[in-house]
Design a protein around this motif. Structure first.
Motif, short mmCIF file in Angstrom:
data_model
loop_
_atom_site.label_atom_id
_atom_site.label_comp_id
_atom_site.label_asym_id
_atom_site.label_seq_id
_atom_site.Cartn_x
_atom_site.Cartn_y
_atom_site.Cartn_z
N LEU A 46 0.41 -1.51 -0.17
CA LEU A 46 0.04 -0.11 -0.26
C LEU A 46 1.13 1.41 -0.08
CD1 LEU A 46 -2.61 -0.73 2.63
CD2 LEU A 46 -3.01 -1.62 0.26
N GLN A 47 -0.06 2.37 -0.85
CA GLN A 47 1.15 3.23 -1.01
C GLN A 47 0.59 4.44 -0.16
OE1 GLN A 47 2.87 4.60 -4.41
NE2 GLN A 47 4.26 6.15 -3.82
N ALA A 48 0.72 5.63 0.94
CA ALA A 48 -0.43 6.29 1.64
C ALA A 48 0.26 7.35 0.87
CB ALA A 48 0.68 6.42 3.08
N HIS A 49 -0.72 8.21 0.63
CA HIS A 49 -0.32 9.86 -1.06
C HIS A 49 -1.06 10.75 0.16
CE1 HIS A 49 0.19 7.75 -4.59
NE2 HIS A 49 -0.73 6.61 -3.83
N TYR A 50 -0.96 12.02 0.50
CA TYR A 50 -1.20 13.35 1.34
C TYR A 50 -1.22 14.19 0.12
CZ TYR A 50 -0.34 10.38 4.94
OH TYR A 50 0.20 8.80 6.06
N ALA A 51 -2.01 15.06 0.42
CA ALA A 51 -2.45 16.49 -0.35
C ALA A 51 -1.91 17.93 0.67
CB ALA A 51 -3.67 16.44 -1.37
N GLN A 52 -1.63 18.76 -0.34
CA GLN A 52 -0.78 20.16 1.02
C GLN A 52 -2.65 20.82 0.38
OE1 GLN A 52 1.61 20.71 2.63
NE2 GLN A 52 2.07 18.74 1.93
N THR A 53 -3.51 20.31 -0.41
CA THR A 53 -4.49 21.39 -1.01
C THR A 53 -5.88 21.11 0.66
OG1 THR A 53 -5.00 19.68 -2.00
CG2 THR A 53 -4.46 21.38 -2.65
N LEU A 54 -5.06 19.50 1.52
CA LEU A 54 -6.32 19.44 1.59
C LEU A 54 -6.24 20.03 3.32
CD1 LEU A 54 -7.26 15.94 0.66
CD2 LEU A 54 -8.32 18.36 0.37
N PRO A 55 -7.06 20.19 4.17
CA PRO A 55 -6.97 20.43 5.42
C PRO A 55 -6.40 18.92 6.26
CG PRO A 55 -9.45 20.81 5.03
CD PRO A 55 -8.46 19.68 3.88
N LYS A 56 -4.99 19.57 6.98
CA LYS A 56 -4.32 18.37 8.17
C LYS A 56 -5.28 17.83 8.50
CE LYS A 56 -0.48 19.88 6.94
NZ LYS A 56 -0.45 19.33 5.67
N PRO A 57 -5.62 15.97 8.53
CA PRO A 57 -6.33 15.25 9.66
C PRO A 57 -5.98 15.04 10.43
CG PRO A 57 -4.58 13.67 8.23
CD PRO A 57 -4.49 15.41 7.53
N ARG A 58 -7.25 15.33 11.30
CA ARG A 58 -7.67 15.75 12.81
C ARG A 58 -7.20 14.66 13.98
NH1 ARG A 58 -11.86 19.83 14.14
NH2 ARG A 58 -11.56 21.60 12.83
N PHE A 59 -7.67 13.38 12.97
CA PHE A 59 -7.70 11.84 13.91
C PHE A 59 -6.40 11.21 12.59
CE2 PHE A 59 -12.02 13.58 13.50
CZ PHE A 59 -12.21 14.17 15.31
N ARG A 60 -5.96 9.97 13.58
CA ARG A 60 -4.94 8.93 12.48
C ARG A 60 -5.46 8.04 12.19
NH1 ARG A 60 -1.46 4.56 14.62
NH2 ARG A 60 0.39 5.15 13.39
N TYR A 61 -5.33 8.70 10.52
CA TYR A 61 -5.91 8.61 9.63
C TYR A 61 -5.28 8.60 7.85
CZ TYR A 61 -8.33 11.95 7.66
OH TYR A 61 -9.26 13.34 7.33
N THR A 62 -4.51 8.10 7.06
CA THR A 62 -3.98 8.12 5.84
C THR A 62 -5.33 9.25 5.15
OG1 THR A 62 -2.09 6.91 5.97
CG2 THR A 62 -2.58 7.11 3.98
N PRO A 63 -4.96 10.54 4.03
CA PRO A 63 -5.90 11.03 3.40
C PRO A 63 -6.38 10.31 2.39
CG PRO A 63 -4.35 12.27 4.15
CD PRO A 63 -3.90 10.85 4.31
N CYS A 64 -5.28 9.45 1.40
CA CYS A 64 -5.45 8.75 0.17
C CYS A 64 -4.50 7.18 -0.51
CB CYS A 64 -5.14 9.14 -0.87
SG CYS A 64 -4.79 8.42 -2.82
N ILE A 65 -5.17 6.38 0.21
CA ILE A 65 -4.31 5.11 -0.10
C ILE A 65 -4.06 4.04 -1.49
CG2 ILE A 65 -4.07 2.65 0.63
CD1 ILE A 65 -3.04 4.37 3.02
N GLN A 66 -3.45 3.63 -1.92
CA GLN A 66 -3.20 3.55 -3.65
C GLN A 66 -2.79 1.80 -3.18
OE1 GLN A 66 0.15 5.03 -5.45
NE2 GLN A 66 -0.49 3.27 -7.59
#
Length: 132
Positions: free
Chosen positions: A3-23
């Motif tokens: 699995l590969q995690a992806h993050y986007a600078q344009t989105l609000p930072k997660p407030r909880f422990r999760y990955t915003p996008c998983i590939q």
């Protein structure tokens, strides 16, 4: 396949422990999004239509960072605490998929509550053909 995690600078930072996008291979699963403003972290005011529009704008803003396009959206799952106002959610949704475009598959569910008092949450799954 890892699995590969992806993050986007344009989105609000997660407030909880999760990955915003998983590939996973050609599939990209975006975590459920509520209508947060990236700059303030505050929930969008104005009801279900405003929240739905903010979620869609946030998702569209993150797509280039994930290397995705809207036409690669395979399915969306909409959760709402205000199913009695689903027509407003649907009206905004349809504006993003005009006549002639192929909209993704979609599921909609009424729920008792959503994080941070949101009335709408949407999760998205994309399919991106891998090129050799």
């Amino acid at each position: 396949m890892p699995l590969q995690a992806h993050y986007a600078q344009t989105l609000p930072k997660p407030r909880f422990r999760y990955t915003p996008c998983i590939q996973a291979g050609p599939f990209y699963q975006l975590a459920g999004m509520i209508a947060l403003d990236a700059a303030t972290g505050q929930l969008e005011a104005g009801g279900v239509a405003a929240e739905t529009d903010k979620i869609m704008r946030n998702m569209l803003g993150a797509l280039p960072e994930y290397g995705l396009r809207l036409d690669q959206l395979m399915i969306a799952r909409i959760f709402t605490t205000r199913f009695d106002q689903f027509a407003d959610i649907n009206r905004i949704w349809e504006g993003y998929f005009p006549e002639g475009a192929t909209p993704p598959a979609r599921t909609a569910m009424g729920v008792a509550a959503l994080p941070l008092g949101a009335a709408v949450e949407i999760e998205f799954c994309f399919y991106k053909e891998e090129t050799p």
